[in-house]
Design an enzyme around this catalytic site. Structure first.
Site, PDB file in Angstrom:
ATOM      1  N   GLU A   1     -12.526  -4.551  -4.324  1.00 31.43           N
ATOM      2  CA  GLU A   1     -12.952  -3.158  -4.080  1.00 31.43           C
ATOM      3  C   GLU A   1     -12.214  -2.165  -4.988  1.00 31.43           C
ATOM      4  O   GLU A   1     -12.697  -1.061  -5.220  1.00 31.43           O
ATOM      5  CB  GLU A   1     -12.711  -2.762  -2.617  1.00 31.43           C
ATOM      6  N   ASN A   2     -11.055  -2.567  -5.492  1.00 33.82           N
ATOM      7  CA  ASN A   2     -10.272  -1.646  -6.323  1.00 33.82           C
ATOM      8  C   ASN A   2     -10.926  -1.335  -7.677  1.00 33.82           C
ATOM      9  O   ASN A   2     -10.558  -0.372  -8.347  1.00 33.82           O
ATOM     10  CB  ASN A   2      -8.846  -2.160  -6.548  1.00 33.82           C
TER      11      ASN A   2
ATOM     12  N   ARG B   1       1.856  -4.872   6.240  1.00 34.04           N
ATOM     13  CA  ARG B   1       1.160  -3.819   5.489  1.00 34.04           C
ATOM     14  C   ARG B   1       2.003  -2.556   5.527  1.00 34.04           C
ATOM     15  O   ARG B   1       2.408  -2.105   6.600  1.00 34.04           O
ATOM     16  CB  ARG B   1      -0.237  -3.520   6.023  1.00 34.04           C
TER      17      ARG B   1
ATOM     18  N   ASP C   1       0.835  -1.211   0.000  1.00 40.44           N
ATOM     19  CA  ASP C   1       0.000   0.000   0.000  1.00 40.44           C
ATOM     20  C   ASP C   1       0.869   1.260   0.000  1.00 40.44           C
ATOM     21  O   ASP C   1       1.990   1.247   0.529  1.00 40.44           O
ATOM     22  CB  ASP C   1      -0.925  -0.029   1.231  1.00 40.44           C
TER      23      ASP C   1
HETATM   24  C1  IPE Z   1      -5.602  -2.799  -0.361  1.00 34.02           C
HETATM   25  O1  IPE Z   1      -5.150  -1.498  -0.579  1.00 34.02           O
HETATM   26  C2  IPE Z   1      -5.618  -3.556  -1.654  1.00 34.02           C
HETATM   27  C3  IPE Z   1      -4.310  -3.749  -2.270  1.00 34.02           C
HETATM   28  C4  IPE Z   1      -3.157  -3.502  -1.721  1.00 34.02           C
HETATM   29  C5  IPE Z   1      -4.357  -4.310  -3.594  1.00 34.02           C
HETATM   30  P1  IPE Z   1      -6.185  -0.301  -0.737  1.00 34.02           P
HETATM   31  O2  IPE Z   1      -5.388   0.941  -0.801  1.00 34.02           O
HETATM   32  O3  IPE Z   1      -7.109  -0.568  -1.871  1.00 34.02           O
HETATM   33  O4  IPE Z   1      -6.998  -0.427   0.622  1.00 34.02           O
HETATM   34  P2  IPE Z   1      -7.974   0.607   1.357  1.00 34.02           P
HETATM   35  O5  IPE Z   1      -9.035   0.954   0.375  1.00 34.02           O
HETATM   36  O6  IPE Z   1      -7.174   1.802   1.724  1.00 34.02           O
HETATM   37  O7  IPE Z   1      -8.479  -0.141   2.544  1.00 34.02           O
HETATM   38  C1  IPE Z   2      -1.449   0.134  -3.424  1.00 31.86           C
HETATM   39  O1  IPE Z   2      -1.223   1.501  -3.456  1.00 31.86           O
HETATM   40  C2  IPE Z   2      -1.649  -0.467  -4.784  1.00 31.86           C
HETATM   41  C3  IPE Z   2      -3.030  -0.888  -5.089  1.00 31.86           C
HETATM   42  C4  IPE Z   2      -4.030  -0.881  -4.267  1.00 31.86           C
HETATM   43  C5  IPE Z   2      -3.273  -1.340  -6.441  1.00 31.86           C
HETATM   44  P1  IPE Z   2      -2.434   2.529  -3.490  1.00 31.86           P
HETATM   45  O2  IPE Z   2      -2.784   2.796  -4.899  1.00 31.86           O
HETATM   46  O3  IPE Z   2      -3.545   2.058  -2.639  1.00 31.86           O
HETATM   47  O4  IPE Z   2      -1.760   3.815  -2.853  1.00 31.86           O
HETATM   48  P2  IPE Z   2      -2.434   4.846  -1.851  1.00 31.86           P
HETATM   49  O5  IPE Z   2      -3.003   4.075  -0.710  1.00 31.86           O
HETATM   50  O6  IPE Z   2      -3.471   5.583  -2.613  1.00 31.86           O
HETATM   51  O7  IPE Z   2      -1.298   5.733  -1.423  1.00 31.86           O
HETATM   52 MG    MG Z   3      -4.051   2.337  -0.712  1.00 28.27          MG
END
Ligand code: IPE
Ligand code: IPE
Ligand code: MG
Length: 247
Positions: free
Chosen positions: A69-70, A190, A22
């Site tokens: 959720e992404n 994490r 993350d």
């Molecule tokens: C969790 O990260 C999913 C992945 C690392 C692929 P997110 O950035 O999507 O999680 P939330 O939404 O902050 O919980």
């Molecule tokens: C994690 O980084 C990668 C994925 C969830 C694909 P993020 O894209 O969630 O990065 P932040 O949380 O917005 O900084």
């Molecule tokens: Mg994130």
């Protein structure tokens, strides 16, 4: 090499490490660049950490790459991530084979865009005989999806008379999860300072040690990984017992 690496106990390594990668977006923002730039930088960390894990002798590495959720992110970001996946898998096959990395995916990958699904399936096929480490990419994955699918499959066996409800065990549930052939992770990492699980491996992390770091994923390298393993080794895993029972 690093101080932490020297301090790692080779006899107390986790067999399986899971990582919620993350902070790519915030890392990019901090550098005044678009979010995709952060995802690209994140791929580098995937490579570094996979190699570090393999060198240590860790057998399974599971990386949360795209949650169910992404899909709710801006479509341009979803498309960029799906494209990056194709590019990365295709570009890394040689290196994966050279380093003995077997690629695997957990999640509903059939629902990924056709090109992504194809690149991934080919990557899995082309690396299937590698033995050093298994790299599980969690893609279109969520633990609630996985548990729902497992429930459906078990219910179907009950309906067909293959299984009696009273005979359902924890093992039956575990066998119907995407991780059926992988031991549960002993360590869950994490990055980016978030302290939540975000629908990742809920069943499998029942007894995992959690390691949180403020470091954004693109800045998480071998040294950070070694530190996490070292910290894990300082924990006493009691599994419900008391300290005196653990030798
Ligand atoms: C969790 O990260 C999913 C992945 C690392 C692929 P997110 O950035 O999507 O999680 P939330 O939404 O902050 O919980
Ligand atoms: C994690 O980084 C990668 C994925 C969830 C694909 P993020 O894209 O969630 O990065 P932040 O949380 O917005 O900084
Ligand atoms: Mg994130």
């Amino acid at each position: 090499m690093s101080d932490y690496l020297d301090q790692i106990d080779q006899h107390n390594l986790p067999k399986h490490v899971a990582i919620i990668m993350d902070g790519n977006g915030r890392w990019a923002k901090q550098n005044g660049r678009p979010r995709v730039f952060g995802h690209r930088a994140g791929v580098k960390s995937v490579r570094t950490v996979t190699e570090a894990a393999s060198r240590l002798g860790i057998e399974h590495l599971t990386l949360y790459a795209f949650s169910t959720e992404n899909w709710n992110r801006p479509i341009s970001e979803v498309n960029a991530l799906m494209h990056l996946l194709v590019e990365t898998v295709k570009g890394e096959i040689k290196a994966l084979n050279k380093n003995g990395v077997r690629l695997n995916a957990i999640g509903d990958i059939s629902k990924l865009p056709a090109k992504t699904y194809k690149a991934l399936s080919e990557g899995i096929e082309d690396t299937k005989d590698n033995k050093a480490i298994t790299l599980n990419l969690a893609l279109n994955y969520s633990a609630k999806w996985e548990l729902t699918e497992a429930t459906k499959a078990i219910a179907d066996k009950v309906r067909k008379g293959i299984l009696e409800p009273e005979n359902i065990t924890e093992d039956h549930i575990a066998e119907h999860l995407a991780t059926y052939n992988i031991p549960d992770p002993e360590l869950l990492i994490r990055t980016s300072g978030e302290h939540r699980v975000s629908n990742f491996l809920l069943w499998q992390i029942a007894y995992a040690e959690f390691y949180f770091t403020d470091v954004f994923w693109p800045d998480f390298g071998a040294e950070e990984f070694h530190k996490a393993i070292y910290q894990y080794q300082q924990r006493e895993r009691r599994f419900g017992k008391i300290s005196e029972q653990i030798s």
